[in-house]
Design a protein around this motif. Structure first.
Motif: not given
Length: 171
Positions: A133-154
């Motif tokens: 559960l911790y790993v799943k939450s970590l991965i999903i959170s990381f994916i959302f953060i990366v996509i959010g940062c990418t969208l903000l940059k572009s």
């Protein structure tokens, strides 16, 4: 035409049906597609986190139908605010930013589906449930953060200057 507030509220229990009763067919179809496609994707790909959006869409439909049924003015059959830049289905696929967002959503759904349906069942054989559960939450959170940062940059920001001039500027 005068519409019954009670009947409109009753129909609004199915997202989009109340809008259709009020003569807002375009908005009704958009709400139905949004609600039922979110439900279908959440159930089909075992992505329970998407179910968070279902009550939001449902209550929006109910309260928007209720407020529009109280209006005495004629109601324009326009797009919902979320689809305000879309005139037809062709616009969704010809508009480059829309293609980009659709691509991001599809990639995200694919990655989350792989994690949820393939990686986690394999890991359950080797690790404790809490660690998974911790790993799943970590991965999903990381994916959302990366996509959010990418969208903000572009993302381009429009700044309204004096008069009617619009200036686009990269962040």
């Amino acid at each position: 035409m005068k519409h019954s507030k009670r009947v409109a509220t009753f129909f609004s229990l199915v997202p989009g049906a109340g809008h259709m009763y009020l003569g807002l067919t375009r908005q009704g179809i958009q709400l139905m597609v949004l609600f039922f496609s979110t439900f279908f994707i959440a159930a089909s790909f075992d992505l329970q986190f998407l179910a968070v959006f279902l009550p939001v869409i449902w209550f929006y439909s109910i309260f928007d139908t209720r407020s529009k049924s109280l209006s005495e003015d004629p109601l324009p059959n326009t797009n919902l605010p979320i689809f305000s830049d879309v005139n037809s289905m062709d616009d969704i696929f010809k508009n480059k930013p829309a293609e980009k967002y659709i691509a991001y959503i599809l990639i995200l759904m694919g990655v989350l589906s792989l994690i949820n349906n393939i990686a986690l069942p394999i890991l359950r054989d080797y690790f404790d449930y809490r660690i998974i559960l911790y790993v799943k939450s970590l991965i999903i959170s990381f994916i959302f953060i990366v996509i959010g940062c990418t969208l903000l940059k572009s993302k381009k920001v429009s700044i309204k200057k004096s008069g009617d001039e619009l200036c686009s500027q990269e962040e």
